[in-house]
Design an enzyme around this catalytic site. Structure first.
Site, PDB file in Angstrom:
ATOM      1  N   ASN A 259      86.478  77.015  19.869  1.00 16.78           N
ATOM      2  CA  ASN A 259      86.077  76.301  18.667  1.00 16.78           C
ATOM      3  C   ASN A 259      87.267  76.019  17.761  1.00 16.78           C
ATOM      4  OD1 ASN A 259      83.438  76.504  19.607  1.00 16.78           O
ATOM      5  ND2 ASN A 259      83.108  78.455  18.565  1.00 16.78           N
TER       6      ASN A 259
ATOM      7  N   HIS B   6      91.760  75.489  21.627  1.00  8.89           N
ATOM      8  CA  HIS B   6      91.699  74.039  21.451  1.00  8.89           C
ATOM      9  C   HIS B   6      92.210  73.599  20.083  1.00  8.89           C
ATOM     10  CE1 HIS B   6      88.365  73.899  24.763  1.00  8.89           C
ATOM     11  NE2 HIS B   6      89.576  74.045  25.257  1.00  8.89           N
TER      12      HIS B   6
END
EC number: 2.3.1.286
Length: 260
Positions: free
Chosen positions: A108, A125
């Site tokens: 997330n 990410h």
């Protein structure tokens, strides 16, 4: 932590948690979804059902329309800043107080783990809160406060880098880009070193992050999946707990440590 509805937790899992020396918590979009953060691939509400990833989540899309991309990510950052950590985030932070070592690895791009109290979170990410220069990659700091954006964002020119004058880009990993090398190395190392791994709210199919559970299993760790639906991890895990993380994780922490 508040009292909870009855949820069945295997005694063998509680024992494994008591005996664990290094717990790895690997989270995906399902955890943030319980705080009202839109996922990407949900067939009804997913972001890619409403927006084109080629326009908004690639370096080429940014080059072609920086104002569109920057405004969209400012809308997403606003949504995250208005959201609150849910009981799963708080239970994961609480868990760190009861085990010798805990590593949180997340797919997330929000900061809900940190706001719940988790530290040194590995963001595979990237993060909406860590923008950088598109030209020289130097970090950029947002001014305080929450953006005020309409649904989907507005066309908004990105700020300029104080070092080189380049455009500031969102700090997330776009399609076609590699995951941050140091973060991925740390995550893989933690997977090989842990003796108990929780895969929470993740499909386990997005590579290379999806390698983390298999690396842990190959190194001898026991795997726990927490997810409302079945995933490919069903065939890898020692225990699969069906349901929302916001109910299961607080129940597990209470049963293992607060009620024992």
């Amino acid at each position: 932590m508040t009292s909870l509805i009855s949820i069945t937790i295997p005694q063998e899992l509680i024992t494994a948690l008591h005996e664990a020396k290094h717990v790895l918590v690997f989270t995906g979009a399902g955890v943030s979804a319980e705080s009202g953060i839109s996922t990407f691939r949900d067939p009804l509400t997913g972001l890619w059902e409403r927006f084109d990833p080629e326009d908004l989540a690639t370096a080429n899309g940014f080059r072609q329309d920086k104002a569109l991309v920057w405004g969209w990510y400012e809308w997403r950052r606003m949504k995250v800043l208005k959201a609150r950590p849910n009981p799963a985030h708080r239970a994961i932070a609480e868990l760190a107080q009861h085990v010798p070592r805990l590593t949180v690895v997340t797919q997330n791009v929000d900061d809900l783990h940190e706001r719940a109290g988790s530290t040194d979170v590995l963001h595979l990410h990237g993060s909406l809160h860590s923008p950088r220069c598109f030209a020289c990659a130097r970090p950029f700091s947002f001014p305080p406060g929450i953006p005020d954006e309409p649904e989907g964002g507005r066309r908004l020119c990105p700020p300029q880098c104080s070092h080189c004058g380049g455009d500031i880009r969102p700090g997330v990993v776009w399609f076609g880009e590699n995951l941050p090398e140091d973060t991925l190395k740390q995550a893989f190392a933690a997977a090989r070193e842990c003796d108990l791994l929780f895969a929470i709210g993740t499909s386990g199919i997005v590579q290379p992050a999806a390698r983390i559970p298999s690396l842990a299993k190959k190194a001898g760790a026991k795997l726990v999946q927490v997810n409302p639906q079945g995933t490919p991890l069903d065939y890898e895990c020692t225990w699969s707990l069906r349901g929302g993380a916001g109910k299961i994780m607080p129940s597990l922490v209470q049963m293992a440590f607060l009620w024992s």
